[in-house]
Design a protein around this motif. Structure first.
Motif, PDB file in Angstrom:
ATOM      1  N   PHE A 234      11.227  -8.514   2.043  1.00 17.38           N
ATOM      2  CA  PHE A 234      10.297  -7.385   2.122  1.00 17.38           C
ATOM      3  C   PHE A 234      10.995  -6.093   2.552  1.00 17.38           C
ATOM      4  N   ALA A 235      12.106  -6.220   3.253  1.00 17.68           N
ATOM      5  CA  ALA A 235      12.841  -5.024   3.661  1.00 17.68           C
ATOM      6  C   ALA A 235      13.338  -4.235   2.448  1.00 17.68           C
ATOM      7  N   PHE A 236      13.557  -4.940   1.325  1.00 15.59           N
ATOM      8  CA  PHE A 236      14.105  -4.294   0.127  1.00 15.59           C
ATOM      9  C   PHE A 236      13.081  -4.152  -1.007  1.00 15.59           C
ATOM     10  N   ALA A 237      11.932  -4.808  -0.894  1.00 12.12           N
ATOM     11  CA  ALA A 237      10.969  -4.845  -1.999  1.00 12.12           C
ATOM     12  C   ALA A 237      10.332  -3.480  -2.244  1.00 12.12           C
ATOM     13  N   GLN A 238      10.284  -3.073  -3.517  1.00 14.57           N
ATOM     14  CA  GLN A 238       9.678  -1.806  -3.898  1.00 14.57           C
ATOM     15  C   GLN A 238       8.843  -1.926  -5.176  1.00 14.57           C
ATOM     16  N   SER A 239       8.654  -3.150  -5.697  1.00 16.34           N
ATOM     17  CA  SER A 239       7.903  -3.324  -6.934  1.00 16.34           C
ATOM     18  C   SER A 239       7.317  -4.726  -6.984  1.00 16.34           C
TER      19      SER A 239
ATOM     20  N   ASP B  28       6.968   8.478   4.916  1.00 15.13           N
ATOM     21  CA  ASP B  28       8.081   8.554   3.965  1.00 15.13           C
ATOM     22  C   ASP B  28       9.170   7.523   4.242  1.00 15.13           C
ATOM     23  N   SER B  29       8.959   6.668   5.243  1.00 12.39           N
ATOM     24  CA  SER B  29       9.954   5.663   5.600  1.00 12.39           C
ATOM     25  C   SER B  29       9.915   4.483   4.620  1.00 12.39           C
ATOM     26  N   SER B  30      11.034   3.755   4.512  1.00 12.01           N
ATOM     27  CA  SER B  30      11.058   2.526   3.705  1.00 12.01           C
ATOM     28  C   SER B  30      10.479   1.346   4.477  1.00 12.01           C
ATOM     29  N   HIS B  31      10.298   1.511   5.794  1.00  5.63           N
ATOM     30  CA  HIS B  31       9.723   0.488   6.679  1.00  5.63           C
ATOM     31  C   HIS B  31      10.596  -0.760   6.775  1.00  5.63           C
ATOM     32  N   ALA B  32      11.860  -0.645   6.408  1.00 12.86           N
ATOM     33  CA  ALA B  32      12.739  -1.815   6.374  1.00 12.86           C
ATOM     34  C   ALA B  32      13.021  -2.378   7.763  1.00 12.86           C
ATOM     35  N   LEU B  33      13.070  -1.527   8.799  1.00 13.93           N
ATOM     36  CA  LEU B  33      13.412  -1.996  10.137  1.00 13.93           C
ATOM     37  C   LEU B  33      12.431  -3.053  10.633  1.00 13.93           C
ATOM     38  N   THR B  34      11.167  -2.886  10.307  1.00 15.46           N
ATOM     39  CA  THR B  34      10.160  -3.871  10.710  1.00 15.46           C
ATOM     40  C   THR B  34      10.523  -5.255  10.179  1.00 15.46           C
ATOM     41  N   PHE B  35      10.927  -5.319   8.931  1.00 13.08           N
ATOM     42  CA  PHE B  35      11.196  -6.616   8.302  1.00 13.08           C
ATOM     43  C   PHE B  35      12.571  -7.172   8.675  1.00 13.08           C
ATOM     44  N   PHE B  36      13.541  -6.308   8.943  1.00 15.67           N
ATOM     45  CA  PHE B  36      14.821  -6.777   9.486  1.00 15.67           C
ATOM     46  C   PHE B  36      14.599  -7.436  10.849  1.00 15.67           C
TER      47      PHE B  36
ATOM     48  N   ASN C 297       0.817  -1.210   0.000  1.00 18.69           N
ATOM     49  CA  ASN C 297       0.000   0.000   0.000  1.00 18.69           C
ATOM     50  C   ASN C 297       0.853   1.265   0.000  1.00 18.69           C
ATOM     51  N   ALA C 298       1.994   1.222   0.696  1.00 11.14           N
ATOM     52  CA  ALA C 298       2.865   2.395   0.797  1.00 11.14           C
ATOM     53  C   ALA C 298       3.605   2.686  -0.502  1.00 11.14           C
ATOM     54  N   VAL C 299       3.801   1.651  -1.323  1.00  8.91           N
ATOM     55  CA  VAL C 299       4.575   1.813  -2.561  1.00  8.91           C
ATOM     56  C   VAL C 299       3.722   2.411  -3.680  1.00  8.91           C
TER      57      VAL C 299
END
Length: 389
Positions: free
Chosen positions: A291-296, A361-369, A234-236
């Protein structure tokens, strides 16, 4: 032995019940994160609701699992546990603030907490240990087949029929009532009433049950709410894609879960529950890291497919594993304690995931790490318990 002959009539009927109930539930869950956002919620609220849902269900699972053992009957608790959520699913679309939705979702989980441990004990009692994995796998496959159909219908209702989110949720509530029909045909063998207290039953569970439960609870800390995976999509994206693509990805997740749950259960009967669980935990860790890196969609599609496979390996196998480790007369109590620990682990995990989520505006990567790291801890601990038993 042919697979069809391994599935008991009780498990088949309970599978139909779960198929209908989860069809209804996933109509709601596929659109729930976006519905909550529309009511003014944020990442931490989504984490709170997801965690409270699991915690409510799991705390009550211990209470009602023990009650089922003491009463010697499980079906009445299972029936009430399907009826109560139907009422509050119908109420959910009338929420005007996220706090109202939180209350309705928690009350929905009261019913799930009432039925889960007694139902799983009913399944375990209806079969023998050599076919327990297949029967739990069949039940989870039916459960997730309903989830698959429900999430696909949610996409159709929103994308092509242009139903509002509240309309989709209301349909889910009404369909939920239909799941009570096949449940009326389920029979059970009534056992003698037991007068022991809940804590007496907990003391009678073996050491190996508690050791393995600790490993599964550690993994539960990594296993935060599915809603974060949908919110990443949803964020992407923007506009209609921001709603439609999360629903489509959720359908893909349910598709792979559905078709892998039964084979995973059968495989656990052959090579052991622990091996299947370790594979599932590893797959979840890899998925979360991705998911920490996924953008597409290039990454979202395979990652949601892998997410479904991981859950197929984990969900049915954990239940069968817990049932194997418990004495028959304490199976309801053991499964109740199992669901309680898993749920509280999920509450803490979802809360931490929500805190780590960050702003818009965050990438939200910390959640998935975080999810990937804790999954590896769970793998290490569960592997070591085999030596400590």
């Amino acid at each position: 032995m042919k697979l069809a002959t391994q599935i008991s009539r009780t498990v088949f009927l309970l599978g139909i019940v779960s198929l209908l109930n989860d069809l209804a539930g996933e109509l709601i869950m596929a659109v729930l994160p976006v519905f909550l956002v529309s009511l003014g919620s944020s990442g931490w609220v989504v984490g709170l609701i997801g965690g409270l849902e699991d915690a409510t269900k799991s705390l009550l699972s211990l209470v009602f699992g023990g009650l089922a053992d003491r009463l010697g009957r499980k079906k009445p608790l299972v029936f009430l546990g399907y009826l109560i959520p139907s009422v509050f699913r119908i109420a959910l679309p009338f929420s005007t603030h996220w706090a109202m939705a939180l209350v309705f979702r928690v009350l929905d989980r009261v019913g799930k907490g009432m039925r889960t441990a007694p139902r799983d004990a009913l399944i375990a009692d209806a079969v023998t240990e050599p076919t327990r994995g297949a029967n739990f796998g069949f039940h989870r496959a039916m459960d997730t087949a309903g989830a698959l159909v429900g999430s696909l219908l949610a996409f159709v209702f929103f994308w092509w029929l242009h139903l509002p989110l509240t309309g989709i949720i209301l349909v889910g509530g009404l369909v939920s009532l239909a799941s009570l029909i096949p449940l009326s045909f389920v029979s059970e063998s009534v056992s003698a009433v037991q007068h022991r207290k809940l804590f007496d039953g907990l003391r009678e569970l073996p050491k190996k049950f508690y050791l393995n439960l600790a490993g599964m609870t550690l993994f539960a800390l990594a296993n935060f709410s599915y809603m974060f995976f949908l919110l990443k999509v949803n964020a992407v994206y923007t506009d209609k894609l921001a709603v439609g693509l999360p629903i489509a990805m959720y359908a893909l997740y349910n598709f792979t879960y559905t078709f892998c749950a039964l084979p995973a259960g059968v495989l656990s009967d052959s090579i052991g529950r622990r091996a299947i669980l370790l594979m599932g935990y590893l797959l979840f860790g890899v998925t979360s890291l991705g998911f920490a890196f996924a953008q597409s969609l290039v990454l979202f599609v395979p990652l949601f497919a892998l997410y479904g496979i991981a859950y197929a390996f984990i969900e049915s196998t954990q239940r069968a594993f817990a049932a194997d480790l418990a004495p028959p007369e304490r199976r309801g109590t053991a499964l109740g304690l199992f669901h309680m620990c898993i749920g509280f682990g999920a509450l803490v995990g979802s809360f931490i995931a929500g805190v780590l989520w960050g702003g818009p505006d965050s990438s939200h990567a910390l959640t998935f790490f975080y999810g990937a790291a804790l999954a590896m801890v769970g793998v290490a601990f569960l592997a070591l318990t085999a030596r400590w038993e």
